[in-house]
Design a protein around this motif. Sequence first.
Motif, PDB file in Angstrom:
ATOM      1  N   SER A  73       0.827  -1.207   0.000  1.00  0.00           N
ATOM      2  CA  SER A  73       0.000   0.000   0.000  1.00  0.00           C
ATOM      3  C   SER A  73       0.861   1.257   0.000  1.00  0.00           C
ATOM      4  N   VAL A  74       2.077   1.147   0.542  1.00  0.00           N
ATOM      5  CA  VAL A  74       2.934   2.332   0.576  1.00  0.00           C
ATOM      6  C   VAL A  74       3.681   2.515  -0.746  1.00  0.00           C
ATOM      7  N   ALA A  75       4.259   1.423  -1.266  1.00  0.00           N
ATOM      8  CA  ALA A  75       5.247   1.550  -2.343  1.00  0.00           C
ATOM      9  C   ALA A  75       4.667   1.408  -3.750  1.00  0.00           C
ATOM     10  N   LEU A  76       3.653   0.545  -3.902  1.00  0.00           N
ATOM     11  CA  LEU A  76       3.181   0.295  -5.267  1.00  0.00           C
ATOM     12  C   LEU A  76       2.652   1.564  -5.955  1.00  0.00           C
ATOM     13  N   PRO A  77       1.841   2.377  -5.286  1.00  0.00           N
ATOM     14  CA  PRO A  77       1.359   3.603  -5.943  1.00  0.00           C
ATOM     15  C   PRO A  77       2.512   4.534  -6.346  1.00  0.00           C
ATOM     16  N   GLN A  78       3.536   4.600  -5.494  1.00  0.00           N
ATOM     17  CA  GLN A  78       4.687   5.458  -5.791  1.00  0.00           C
ATOM     18  C   GLN A  78       5.387   5.009  -7.073  1.00  0.00           C
ATOM     19  N   MET A  79       5.637   3.685  -7.149  1.00  0.00           N
ATOM     20  CA  MET A  79       6.368   3.183  -8.312  1.00  0.00           C
ATOM     21  C   MET A  79       5.536   3.321  -9.578  1.00  0.00           C
ATOM     22  N   LYS A  80       4.221   3.180  -9.413  1.00  0.00           N
ATOM     23  CA  LYS A  80       3.343   3.353 -10.568  1.00  0.00           C
ATOM     24  C   LYS A  80       3.461   4.793 -11.065  1.00  0.00           C
ATOM     25  N   LYS A  81       3.479   5.731 -10.111  1.00  0.00           N
ATOM     26  CA  LYS A  81       3.535   7.148 -10.438  1.00  0.00           C
ATOM     27  C   LYS A  81       4.795   7.475 -11.249  1.00  0.00           C
TER      28      LYS A  81
ATOM     29  N   GLY B 287       6.331   5.552 -13.268  1.00  0.00           N
ATOM     30  CA  GLY B 287       6.421   4.803 -14.519  1.00  0.00           C
ATOM     31  C   GLY B 287       7.200   3.513 -14.430  1.00  0.00           C
ATOM     32  N   TYR B 288       7.277   2.925 -13.252  1.00  0.00           N
ATOM     33  CA  TYR B 288       7.983   1.642 -13.133  1.00  0.00           C
ATOM     34  C   TYR B 288       7.145   0.532 -13.723  1.00  0.00           C
ATOM     35  N   ASP B 289       7.830  -0.436 -14.331  1.00  0.00           N
ATOM     36  CA  ASP B 289       7.142  -1.587 -14.871  1.00  0.00           C
ATOM     37  C   ASP B 289       6.561  -2.391 -13.707  1.00  0.00           C
ATOM     38  N   PRO B 290       5.267  -2.799 -13.818  1.00  0.00           N
ATOM     39  CA  PRO B 290       4.667  -3.549 -12.702  1.00  0.00           C
ATOM     40  C   PRO B 290       5.423  -4.825 -12.359  1.00  0.00           C
ATOM     41  N   ILE B 291       6.117  -5.412 -13.337  1.00  0.00           N
ATOM     42  CA  ILE B 291       6.875  -6.639 -13.018  1.00  0.00           C
ATOM     43  C   ILE B 291       7.939  -6.311 -11.990  1.00  0.00           C
ATOM     44  N   LEU B 292       8.672  -5.218 -12.214  1.00  0.00           N
ATOM     45  CA  LEU B 292       9.717  -4.847 -11.269  1.00  0.00           C
ATOM     46  C   LEU B 292       9.114  -4.397  -9.940  1.00  0.00           C
ATOM     47  N   SER B 293       8.061  -3.568 -10.003  1.00  0.00           N
ATOM     48  CA  SER B 293       7.547  -3.006  -8.753  1.00  0.00           C
ATOM     49  C   SER B 293       6.930  -4.083  -7.859  1.00  0.00           C
ATOM     50  N   THR B 294       6.075  -4.924  -8.437  1.00  0.00           N
ATOM     51  CA  THR B 294       5.452  -5.948  -7.578  1.00  0.00           C
ATOM     52  C   THR B 294       6.494  -6.979  -7.140  1.00  0.00           C
ATOM     53  N   GLY B 295       7.403  -7.337  -8.035  1.00  0.00           N
ATOM     54  CA  GLY B 295       8.448  -8.305  -7.676  1.00  0.00           C
ATOM     55  C   GLY B 295       9.280  -7.792  -6.517  1.00  0.00           C
ATOM     56  N   THR B 296       9.642  -6.499  -6.588  1.00  0.00           N
ATOM     57  CA  THR B 296      10.448  -5.920  -5.517  1.00  0.00           C
ATOM     58  C   THR B 296       9.710  -5.982  -4.186  1.00  0.00           C
ATOM     59  N   VAL B 297       8.449  -5.556  -4.188  1.00  0.00           N
ATOM     60  CA  VAL B 297       7.707  -5.533  -2.924  1.00  0.00           C
ATOM     61  C   VAL B 297       7.539  -6.963  -2.383  1.00  0.00           C
ATOM     62  N   ALA B 298       7.189  -7.898  -3.282  1.00  0.00           N
ATOM     63  CA  ALA B 298       6.971  -9.271  -2.817  1.00  0.00           C
ATOM     64  C   ALA B 298       8.253  -9.855  -2.240  1.00  0.00           C
ATOM     65  N   ALA B 299       9.365  -9.674  -2.971  1.00  0.00           N
ATOM     66  CA  ALA B 299      10.623 -10.275  -2.516  1.00  0.00           C
ATOM     67  C   ALA B 299      11.140  -9.574  -1.266  1.00  0.00           C
TER      68      ALA B 299
END
Lengths: 311, 429, 164
Positions: free
Chosen positions: B127-135, B137-149
């Motif tokens: 909830s903290v990081a995903l909206p930021q990375m979306k803003k 222009g990060y690729d969702p593969i990198l953003s979600t992978g980073t948060v999950a890992a």
Amino acid sequence: GPITLRYANFPPASTFPCVQMERWKKEVEKRTDGQVSIETYPGGTLLGAKNMLRGVMKGQADIGCLCMSYQPGVFPMTTVAELPVGFASSAVASRVLYELYRMHTPKEFAKVKVLALFTSAPTNIMSRVPVRSITDFTGLELRASGMASRVLDRLGATPVSMPMPETPEALQKGLVKGLMSSLEVMQDMNFAEYCPYVTRTDFQVYPFAVIMNKRAFDRLPVAVQKVLDDLILEQSVWTGRYMDEHVLDSLAWSQKTYGVETITLDREQHALMQEKLAPLIEEWKAKATDKGVDAEAVLADLYRLRDTYQP
Amino acid sequence: MSLTMFGLVGIGVLVAMIFLLRIPVGFAMGIVGFCGFWAVLDVHAALGMLGDETWKVFSSYGLTVIPLFILMGQICFYSGLNGRLYRAAYAWMGPVHGGVAMATVLACAGFAAISGSNTATAATMSSVALPQMKKYGYDPILSTGTVAAASTLGAVIPPSIVLIVIGLQTGQSIAALFWAALVPGVLLVVFFIMRIVMVCKKHPDLGPAGPSTGWGEKFRSLKGSLEMVVLFALVMGGLVAGLFTPSEAGAAGAALALAVSWAGGNLTWKRLVNSIRDTLSISCMIMTIVLGAVIFGRFLAVTRIPFTLASQVAELAFPPLVILGLICLLYILGGAIMDALALLIITIPIFFPVAATLGYDPLWFAVVVTVVTTMGAITPPVGVNTFIVSAMAGDVPLAHVFRGVAIFLPCYLACLALLILWPGILNIF
Amino acid sequence: MQRMQTMVQWLNTTLLCLAGLCLMGMVFLACSNMVLRFFGHPVKGTFELMGFLGAMVGALALSGTQAGKGHIVISMFQDRFPARMRLGLDVLTSLICLAFFGLVAWQTWDLALSIREFEEVSETLQIIYYPFVLVVCLGVIALVLQIFVELVLLVGDRSRGGAS
Ligand code: NA
Ligand code: NA
């Protein structure tokens, strides 16, 4: 096939309640010519320390070994043995406990069959700093539980309750300065490494009972019942002796391996401590009387028996 | 049927129940354990065990550490303490390629340092990081992978519920486990960041660079993260110095977090109620799993599978390292289909005797096993963290999250290799 | 049924509030003990009181957690099952859980009665503690009620679905 009986025990397999359990199993299987086979469950795999009595009564196990000190209030009479009444060995304390049981047939065991009664070895002080007199107890932080912590409280020490496995580390960090327990732990749990001093105080012991489900006992053939009955005194005495020998071995090992010094207190110091501990005995009297035990008579018998077996 | 067979059937039924019925993992373990105990012994034994264990587990002093540490993490979350930590990390690393992802790794590590669970870290950091990375222009593969890992760090960096449970089950010092687990925690953080650098060098469009920040802003942002650092230092310091027990550390941490967020004007009544409500729910869930596992463990114990297995493995002619490798493989496979905590609780009574017979240090083994199973929280087909991140991200399919996670799996393998080749590394702190 | 649902909801909320109070009580007790210990006067019996409070926290939150879907469920294959089968399995799950926690409630009740009959007291404070066991039993009963309500709703859904 043979009659199978499940025997539950709560401490780990290497401790003395389990050693006596295995010995009992062997003897019973031998003396009944394999008519009975005993399945042992050490380490609380079947029943734990606090549910042994209930578990055996309900038939979760046929036989169980319990320590009366673990369930305050449940064993008003036999907890007399955990008081600081001056037992110097497990052999004597076990014999006295057994005789007291025979003489007073305590109500607390009325719903089960008792198969053996014995006690731990007396509790002593193991510490990083020497304890040579009663004044050395003042403010000393020692790990203890149950009656041992109440004894320490009376002597002016600070009893600390913590799980046994955490104690070595607490000793290293100086959170506690020692512990009060029976001395086999010097070798069994390697406390000799952290505690260079042992003070022989022989404060008190912990009483144990091996109990059996009444229905399960009644179902046994008469010949087998006789074997178990004949074993009661023998097993109780055997366990006391085993315990004492084990403690001596542990002390000798500690002396040899870590040069542990054993401090013995003189008569005067013992008397001083006894005086401070007297209220604990009065407390027991009040509580036992409250529950319908003839406390005076039990205590009088205890002292008489102690002096008979402990010259 | 032999006792071992009973045990194996029980394990099979448990797995089938968990996957075929929509039944909570803890409930399933309790039910199978109860029925198994009944089958091996009898119904009196099983019924008595049920009542005894329910009371014993719920009233155990050891378990009180769980709600207290969770409360500390939840208060920090609701009062926005970790949001500020994130902004600090972002101010420093945002302008680099993949910098926001690196900041996320650091922020996850920071939150992991006050939260005991990787699922809580995953939910919070999503909830903290995903909206930021979306803003940015990060690729969702990198953003979600980073948060999950990176949110798996919640279970590795102390305090960790997984380590607490292992400590309780094997009688080891929780403080010592925490201290040792800092090593793989730090290693993983470093490896994750290195990996992001590598990936972004190759595919810069995965993580575009953000606007640059001035030094003033960088240093001002640090102030906001100070409270968390102090909180972590006090709690860990007191714990490792032996000033208080793990439960007391949790209580002190929760009280400090309350005080800090109240003093900073970040604590409203509603936030307090929310953090308590979440704490109750998460701790109840964990306590139920522990209860189920204890009941299941009682069943395994009467089938004697742990002892049989330990003695049989000890007789195998393989060198210990091979057996260790097999155990790790089992944990990876197990972690791939189950929740890490539940898996650990089931298997620890089985494998700890084995490791002890092989002569492995129990502390080291506990840490290795934690790292291996934590990795299981992100590997397919069942990765709890992956599920949570995918659910929180909303529009990112699970397969993409798993692809993102795949970027970081080599970091885990490298960390494990280091731990196995150089066991002494656990003592460097 | 509507009334029962409202009642169970009210029960869940009430128990959650009590659990929350116990949780704050734990924080307060542990912190006071630490501070007072520093000054040489630790609170006697902190360990066992913490244990009792912890039991209240866990047990009283059981039904609320179930209602809020807080227990970890692995549902990845189930979504691929046909709807009818999924419903059947869900009903089966509820029935199994109902039976199991019914037994747990019965046995914790029985345990409490035994402790009372034995006149057993707690180790350090020597207080009568079977009422705490009864509270755990209450938490489990609330969970049973919650599962029952869920089961009725599940079956109700199907009958309504069948009618339309
Ligand atoms: Na953590
Ligand atoms: Na996985």
